[in-house]
Design a protein around this motif. Structure first.
Motif, mmCIF file in Angstrom:
data_model
loop_
_atom_site.group_PDB
_atom_site.id
_atom_site.type_symbol
_atom_site.label_atom_id
_atom_site.label_comp_id
_atom_site.label_asym_id
_atom_site.label_seq_id
_atom_site.Cartn_x
_atom_site.Cartn_y
_atom_site.Cartn_z
ATOM 1 N N VAL A 1 -36.300 -35.969 -34.712
ATOM 2 C CA VAL A 1 -36.067 -36.746 -33.496
ATOM 3 C C VAL A 1 -37.296 -37.605 -33.218
ATOM 4 C CG1 VAL A 1 -35.697 -36.638 -31.008
ATOM 5 C CG2 VAL A 1 -34.466 -35.078 -32.513
ATOM 6 N N ASN A 2 -37.082 -38.898 -33.149
ATOM 7 C CA ASN A 2 -38.153 -39.847 -32.848
ATOM 8 C C ASN A 2 -37.849 -40.555 -31.538
ATOM 9 O OD1 ASN A 2 -39.300 -39.252 -35.403
ATOM 10 N ND2 ASN A 2 -37.983 -40.792 -36.367
ATOM 11 N N ILE A 3 -38.899 -40.856 -30.789
ATOM 12 C CA ILE A 3 -38.755 -41.525 -29.489
ATOM 13 C C ILE A 3 -39.544 -42.824 -29.519
ATOM 14 C CG2 ILE A 3 -39.110 -41.325 -26.995
ATOM 15 C CD1 ILE A 3 -38.939 -38.309 -27.289
ATOM 16 N N HIS A 4 -38.968 -43.856 -28.946
ATOM 17 C CA HIS A 4 -39.626 -45.158 -28.882
ATOM 18 C C HIS A 4 -39.500 -45.696 -27.459
ATOM 19 C CE1 HIS A 4 -39.944 -49.582 -30.443
ATOM 20 N NE2 HIS A 4 -41.050 -49.170 -29.860
ATOM 21 N N ILE A 5 -40.649 -45.972 -26.835
ATOM 22 C CA ILE A 5 -40.664 -46.491 -25.463
ATOM 23 C C ILE A 5 -41.199 -47.913 -25.497
ATOM 24 C CG2 ILE A 5 -41.471 -46.131 -23.105
ATOM 25 C CD1 ILE A 5 -41.950 -43.218 -23.802
ATOM 26 N N LYS A 6 -40.423 -48.841 -24.973
ATOM 27 C CA LYS A 6 -40.808 -50.248 -24.961
ATOM 28 C C LYS A 6 -40.127 -50.927 -23.782
ATOM 29 C CE LYS A 6 -36.961 -51.342 -28.031
ATOM 30 N NZ LYS A 6 -36.527 -51.956 -29.298
ATOM 31 N N ASP A 7 -40.641 -52.097 -23.384
ATOM 32 C CA ASP A 7 -39.974 -52.838 -22.315
ATOM 33 C C ASP A 7 -39.325 -54.089 -22.880
ATOM 34 O OD1 ASP A 7 -41.928 -54.790 -22.593
ATOM 35 O OD2 ASP A 7 -43.109 -54.121 -20.870
ATOM 36 N N THR A 8 -38.617 -54.808 -22.018
ATOM 37 C CA THR A 8 -37.821 -55.943 -22.471
ATOM 38 C C THR A 8 -38.637 -57.198 -22.710
ATOM 39 O OG1 THR A 8 -37.318 -56.433 -20.140
ATOM 40 C CG2 THR A 8 -35.718 -55.117 -21.360
ATOM 41 N N VAL A 9 -39.938 -57.159 -22.421
ATOM 42 C CA VAL A 9 -40.783 -58.333 -22.676
ATOM 43 C C VAL A 9 -41.721 -58.101 -23.855
ATOM 44 C CG1 VAL A 9 -40.652 -59.177 -20.310
ATOM 45 C CG2 VAL A 9 -42.467 -57.582 -20.931
ATOM 46 N N GLY A 10 -41.522 -56.998 -24.590
ATOM 47 C CA GLY A 10 -42.267 -56.788 -25.823
ATOM 48 C C GLY A 10 -43.416 -55.804 -25.774
ATOM 49 N N ASN A 11 -43.682 -55.189 -24.635
ATOM 50 C CA ASN A 11 -44.773 -54.216 -24.552
ATOM 51 C C ASN A 11 -44.336 -52.873 -25.123
ATOM 52 O OD1 ASN A 11 -46.741 -55.886 -23.112
ATOM 53 N ND2 ASN A 11 -45.348 -55.732 -21.380
ATOM 54 N N GLU A 12 -45.229 -52.246 -25.900
ATOM 55 C CA GLU A 12 -44.971 -50.939 -26.486
ATOM 56 C C GLU A 12 -45.744 -49.877 -25.704
ATOM 57 O OE1 GLU A 12 -43.142 -50.228 -29.253
ATOM 58 O OE2 GLU A 12 -42.584 -52.258 -29.841
ATOM 59 N N TYR A 13 -45.068 -48.745 -25.414
ATOM 60 C CA TYR A 13 -45.707 -47.692 -24.626
ATOM 61 C C TYR A 13 -45.772 -46.342 -25.349
ATOM 62 C CZ TYR A 13 -45.145 -50.975 -20.777
ATOM 63 O OH TYR A 13 -45.208 -52.090 -19.970
ATOM 64 N N GLY A 14 -45.226 -46.240 -26.519
ATOM 65 C CA GLY A 14 -45.319 -44.981 -27.250
ATOM 66 C C GLY A 14 -44.229 -44.863 -28.287
ATOM 67 N N ARG A 15 -44.559 -44.150 -29.392
ATOM 68 C CA ARG A 15 -43.584 -43.954 -30.462
ATOM 69 C C ARG A 15 -43.826 -42.587 -31.121
ATOM 70 N NH1 ARG A 15 -40.644 -47.858 -33.918
ATOM 71 N NH2 ARG A 15 -41.691 -49.560 -32.828
ATOM 72 N N PRO A 16 -43.661 -41.490 -30.376
ATOM 73 C CA PRO A 16 -43.876 -40.166 -30.979
ATOM 74 C C PRO A 16 -42.815 -39.852 -32.031
ATOM 75 C CG PRO A 16 -42.993 -39.957 -28.765
ATOM 76 C CD PRO A 16 -43.308 -41.403 -28.950
#
Length: 215
Positions: free
Chosen positions: A66-81
């Motif tokens: 299980v992989n998680i990817h957190i990002k917003d709609t303007v291209g900022n990345e907040y985490g990818r555990p």
């Protein structure tokens, strides 16, 4: 908080709220090549604290990842555990006033089918994301004082969101008025052109008929 269907072009609905409830769902394991993540979208203001808590069932080595990817709609990345098992907490401060997605994928490592993991996802935003127990202990506040402090922050966030909605409404109103003005002038131009063309046709036909001695 909204659970988006596992499609890359899914239409997202935004939740304009500072609070979020825990969401439980099962996610099937799929081969890496055809895997489609399942995304949950929330709206957040700029410089807002967000805490994402994911509790994933199962154990490492059971043929699923299980992989998680957190990002917003303007291209900022907040985490990818990667290869998340058990409870995982991810905290970040938003860089922009936009929606952000928490996307979860379950990869079948050996191509096995009928495998799944249970996911419990909790997204806390703003005042709900702060550790009020730690603040109370650090500042030696009474229960009533810390509760009033929390309510004050919640009200402040609501005021900020209302101000954002007011600005957005004003922008939409200005766009609507500008569009109406352009449509009005376009319609007047078309009408003037048609009237001028009609007058020119009358003059031309009258001159033509006179040259042929028809009138």
């Amino acid at each position: 908080m909204w659970l988006l269907p596992p499609a890359p072009a899914a239409v997202a609905l935004l939740l304009l709220s500072a609070a979020a409830d825990a969401l439980k769902f099962d996610i099937l394991a799929q081969p890496r090549a055809s895997n489609k993540p399942r995304c949950i979208r929330n709206y957040v203001g700029k410089d807002t604290l967000v805490v994402v808590t994911a509790t994933v069932s199962g154990t490492r080595g059971d043929g699923q990842q299980v992989n998680i990817h957190i990002k917003d709609t303007v291209g900022n990345e907040y985490g990818r555990p990667k290869d998340v098992v058990g409870e995982s907490r991810m905290a970040f401060t938003s860089h922009a006033e936009a929606a952000f997605d928490v996307c979860i994928e379950n990869i079948s490592e050996h191509g096995q089918s009928a495998l799944s993991r249970e996911i419990e996802l909790d997204v806390d935003i703003g005042a709900d994301a702060r550790d009020w127990s730690a603040i109370q202990a650090a500042e030696k506040l009474k229960p009533v004082e810390i509760e009033l402090r929390r309510i004050e922050e919640v009200v402040s966030e609501i005021v900020t969101q209302m101000e954002y909605l007011r600005r957005r409404e004003q922008k939409l109103r200005d766009t609507n008025e500008s569009t109406n003005e352009r449509v009005k002038w376009f319609a007047l131009t078309v009408m003037s052109t048609l009237v001028g063309l009609g007058a020119w046709q009358v003059v031309y036909l009258r001159a033509y008929f006179r040259s042929k001695h028809l009138i």
